[in-house]
Design an enzyme around this catalytic site. Structure first.
Site, PDB file in Angstrom:
ATOM      1  N   LYS A 146       9.516   3.613  -1.882  1.00  0.00           N
ATOM      2  CA  LYS A 146       8.721   3.159  -0.726  1.00  0.00           C
ATOM      3  C   LYS A 146       8.758   1.640  -0.518  1.00  0.00           C
ATOM      4  O   LYS A 146       8.658   1.177   0.604  1.00  0.00           O
ATOM      5  CB  LYS A 146       7.268   3.636  -0.858  1.00  0.00           C
ATOM      6  CG  LYS A 146       7.113   5.132  -0.619  1.00  0.00           C
ATOM      7  CD  LYS A 146       5.645   5.537  -0.594  1.00  0.00           C
ATOM      8  CE  LYS A 146       5.504   7.029  -0.358  1.00  0.00           C
ATOM      9  NZ  LYS A 146       4.105   7.460  -0.237  1.00  0.00           N
ATOM     10  N   GLY A 164      -9.481   4.669  -5.183  1.00  0.00           N
ATOM     11  CA  GLY A 164      -8.052   4.489  -5.415  1.00  0.00           C
ATOM     12  C   GLY A 164      -7.552   3.205  -4.786  1.00  0.00           C
ATOM     13  O   GLY A 164      -8.161   2.674  -3.837  1.00  0.00           O
ATOM     14  N   ALA A 165      -6.430   2.709  -5.329  1.00  0.00           N
ATOM     15  CA  ALA A 165      -5.836   1.472  -4.807  1.00  0.00           C
ATOM     16  C   ALA A 165      -4.316   1.521  -4.934  1.00  0.00           C
ATOM     17  O   ALA A 165      -3.663   0.487  -4.919  1.00  0.00           O
ATOM     18  CB  ALA A 165      -6.406   0.271  -5.553  1.00  0.00           C
ATOM     19  N   GLY A 166      -3.753   2.724  -5.068  1.00  0.00           N
ATOM     20  CA  GLY A 166      -2.304   2.888  -5.142  1.00  0.00           C
ATOM     21  C   GLY A 166      -1.704   2.942  -3.737  1.00  0.00           C
ATOM     22  O   GLY A 166      -2.314   2.494  -2.752  1.00  0.00           O
ATOM     23  N   GLY A 167      -0.503   3.520  -3.641  1.00  0.00           N
ATOM     24  CA  GLY A 167       0.219   3.535  -2.370  1.00  0.00           C
ATOM     25  C   GLY A 167      -0.551   4.230  -1.255  1.00  0.00           C
ATOM     26  O   GLY A 167      -0.645   3.698  -0.127  1.00  0.00           O
ATOM     27  N   ALA A 168      -1.111   5.392  -1.546  1.00  0.00           N
ATOM     28  CA  ALA A 168      -1.822   6.136  -0.498  1.00  0.00           C
ATOM     29  C   ALA A 168      -3.064   5.357  -0.053  1.00  0.00           C
ATOM     30  O   ALA A 168      -3.364   5.252   1.144  1.00  0.00           O
ATOM     31  CB  ALA A 168      -2.212   7.522  -1.001  1.00  0.00           C
TER      32      ALA A 168
HETATM   33  P1  NDP Z   1      -0.262   5.874  -7.036  1.00  0.00           P
HETATM   34  O1  NDP Z   1       0.295   6.215  -8.371  1.00  0.00           O
HETATM   35  O2  NDP Z   1       0.280   4.710  -6.278  1.00  0.00           O
HETATM   36  O3  NDP Z   1      -1.866   5.625  -7.186  1.00  0.00           O
HETATM   37  C1  NDP Z   1      -2.673   6.513  -7.915  1.00  0.00           C
HETATM   38  C2  NDP Z   1      -4.130   6.113  -7.793  1.00  0.00           C
HETATM   39  O4  NDP Z   1      -4.923   7.095  -8.460  1.00  0.00           O
HETATM   40  C3  NDP Z   1      -4.474   4.781  -8.418  1.00  0.00           C
HETATM   41  O5  NDP Z   1      -5.521   4.169  -7.715  1.00  0.00           O
HETATM   42  C4  NDP Z   1      -4.930   5.197  -9.821  1.00  0.00           C
HETATM   43  O6  NDP Z   1      -5.797   4.272 -10.412  1.00  0.00           O
HETATM   44  C5  NDP Z   1      -5.698   6.447  -9.475  1.00  0.00           C
HETATM   45  N1  NDP Z   1      -5.846   7.376 -10.604  1.00  0.00           N
HETATM   46  C6  NDP Z   1      -4.918   8.243 -11.077  1.00  0.00           C
HETATM   47  N2  NDP Z   1      -5.433   8.941 -12.115  1.00  0.00           N
HETATM   48  C7  NDP Z   1      -6.704   8.492 -12.292  1.00  0.00           C
HETATM   49  C8  NDP Z   1      -7.750   8.828 -13.193  1.00  0.00           C
HETATM   50  N3  NDP Z   1      -7.581   9.766 -14.133  1.00  0.00           N
HETATM   51  N4  NDP Z   1      -8.945   8.192 -13.078  1.00  0.00           N
HETATM   52  C9  NDP Z   1      -9.124   7.242 -12.128  1.00  0.00           C
HETATM   53  N5  NDP Z   1      -8.168   6.869 -11.249  1.00  0.00           N
HETATM   54  C10 NDP Z   1      -6.973   7.492 -11.329  1.00  0.00           C
HETATM   55  O7  NDP Z   1      -0.150   7.205  -6.196  1.00  0.00           O
HETATM   56  P2  NDP Z   1      -0.189   7.340  -4.585  1.00  0.00           P
HETATM   57  O8  NDP Z   1      -1.231   6.452  -4.064  1.00  0.00           O
HETATM   58  O9  NDP Z   1       1.192   7.242  -4.062  1.00  0.00           O
HETATM   59  O10 NDP Z   1      -0.619   8.865  -4.432  1.00  0.00           O
HETATM   60  C11 NDP Z   1      -1.954   9.274  -4.739  1.00  0.00           C
HETATM   61  C12 NDP Z   1      -2.126  10.708  -4.298  1.00  0.00           C
HETATM   62  O11 NDP Z   1      -2.037  10.767  -2.892  1.00  0.00           O
HETATM   63  C13 NDP Z   1      -1.062  11.668  -4.849  1.00  0.00           C
HETATM   64  O12 NDP Z   1      -1.721  12.754  -5.444  1.00  0.00           O
HETATM   65  C14 NDP Z   1      -0.312  12.137  -3.616  1.00  0.00           C
HETATM   66  O13 NDP Z   1      -0.012  13.524  -3.721  1.00  0.00           O
HETATM   67  C15 NDP Z   1      -1.322  11.924  -2.510  1.00  0.00           C
HETATM   68  N6  NDP Z   1      -0.710  11.668  -1.223  1.00  0.00           N
HETATM   69  C16 NDP Z   1      -0.987  12.556  -0.223  1.00  0.00           C
HETATM   70  C17 NDP Z   1      -0.451  12.378   1.017  1.00  0.00           C
HETATM   71  C18 NDP Z   1      -0.767  13.376   2.078  1.00  0.00           C
HETATM   72  O14 NDP Z   1      -0.168  13.287   3.150  1.00  0.00           O
HETATM   73  N7  NDP Z   1      -1.698  14.292   1.860  1.00  0.00           N
HETATM   74  C19 NDP Z   1       0.442  11.244   1.341  1.00  0.00           C
HETATM   75  C20 NDP Z   1       0.641  10.344   0.223  1.00  0.00           C
HETATM   76  C21 NDP Z   1       0.080  10.577  -1.012  1.00  0.00           C
HETATM   77  P3  NDP Z   1      -5.227   3.051 -11.322  1.00  0.00           P
HETATM   78  O15 NDP Z   1      -4.861   1.956 -10.337  1.00  0.00           O
HETATM   79  O16 NDP Z   1      -6.360   2.699 -12.191  1.00  0.00           O
HETATM   80  O17 NDP Z   1      -4.047   3.573 -12.080  1.00  0.00           O
END
Ligand code: NDP
Length: 291
Positions: free
Chosen positions: A73, A132-136
């Site tokens: 991405k 959350g603060a990842g890509g989504a």
């Molecule tokens: P990333 O890996 O970029 O981010 C994951 C996020 O989840 C981070 O904020 C991470 O926190 C947090 N996280 C994961 N596990 C835990 C936990 N056990 N406790 C607390 N926080 C946690 O992933 P994406 O953002 O790319 O994707 C996230 C979700 O979004 C995926 O499941 C994906 O399937 C879904 N998605 C759905 C879409 C849709 O159209 N429905 C489109 C795009 C994504 P930390 O920063 O602390 O690691």
């Protein structure tokens, strides 16, 4: 009488690794069939090291566009000719579109989310809690801000990513198009109590994604009120624990399939110019997930 034959199909695709379990092909090709578009959407595994060659190949073969997922991405940007506004702000592309022979990077993740949300409420002036603060989460946060949300509280486990997203929203995004926005980062420690008066709650973490279907989002369920809209990005399974808990509290709920379908709709519109029927696309995904 002889008729003109055409076996050349228009091509679109998803590039990623891993990619085998990505269900997008089922919903996009269902839309193509429904609208009698002689198009294909191919699920293609592309190694990180081969991304440049894959994009050159897509150009050479005249692809109308392609989606990008993990791990491409951000890396795809250097291989493109330009970016849409929100993709530039996020620094991430999930949908590439051929326009006048150039490849332009867009981000439909957050746009799909906001489009689904608009079915229930206008985000303008609303207060949001974003887990959350990842890509989504970045995609959703930026699009909510561009749609006029005024308060965004980011709740994230890792402080670095949480602060980065708050800084992005309070900086470039506010300056570009969201002058009234206030974003705040709160480190996620224990069960978070969503403040009274919050309009929209978003799970943009991967908590609840198959196979960890019983994983629990650390929040005080009792703090959810019927005035709140609760949304979850998890597409598989769509009825996450959060979705069920929020429904039981009387909240209006949007599940992850809604967002997935909406971003697929936008991608098909970008590539083909046709607005596809979302019900056909959702039905295809429900069949895949046996939802
Ligand atoms: P990333 O890996 O970029 O981010 C994951 C996020 O989840 C981070 O904020 C991470 O926190 C947090 N996280 C994961 N596990 C835990 C936990 N056990 N406790 C607390 N926080 C946690 O992933 P994406 O953002 O790319 O994707 C996230 C979700 O979004 C995926 O499941 C994906 O399937 C879904 N998605 C759905 C879409 C849709 O159209 N429905 C489109 C795009 C994504 P930390 O920063 O602390 O690691």
């Amino acid at each position: 009488m002889a008729k003109e034959l055409n076996f050349k199909q228009e091509l679109t695709a998803a590039f990623g690794k891993p990619i085998a379990e990505n269900p997008t092909q089922a919903m996009i090709e269902a839309a193509y069939r429904h609208h009698r578009l002689d198009w294909r959407y191919l699920t293609i595994e592309v190694d990180a090291a081969d991304l440049g060659d894959a994009v050159r190949g897509a150009r050479a073969m005249g692809f109308a566009g392609f989606n990008c997922t993990i791990p491409h991405k951000v890396a795809v940007i250097e291989h493109l000719d330009g970016l849409g506004e929100s993709a530039a702000l996020m620094g991430a592309v999930n949908c590439v579109v051929r326009r006048d022979g150039t490849l332009i990077g867009e981000n439909t993740d957050g746009k799909g989310f906001v489009q689904t949300l608009r079915g229930l409420t206008d985000p303008a002036g609303k207060s949001v809690v974003l887990f959350g603060a990842g890509g989504a989460a970045r995609a959703i946060g930026v699009e909510l801000a561009l749609a006029g949300a005024t308060e965004i509280t980011i709740v994230n486990r890792s402080e670095g990513r949480g602060r980065d997203l708050a800084d992005l929203l309070n900086g470039d995004v506010r300056e570009a198009a969201a002058p009234d926005l206030r974003a705040e980062f709160v480190p996620w420690r224990g069960d978070f109590a969503v403040p009274a008066g919050t309009d929209i709650v978003v799970n943009a973490t991967s908590i609840g994604l198959y196979p960890d279907v019983d994983a629990r989002l650390a929040l005080e369920v009792e703090a959810l009120t019927p005035a709140m809209i609760v949304t979850d990005v998890i597409p598989n399974p769509p009825r996450t624990r959060l979705v069920r808990d929020a429904e039981a509290r009387g909240c209006r709920v949007i599940d992850g399939l809604g967002m997935l379908v909406a971003q697929g709709v936008i991608g098909v519109e970008y590539w083909t110019g046709v607005s596809p029927d979302p019900t056909v696309m959702r039905a295809a995904l429900e069949e895949v997930f046996e939802a």
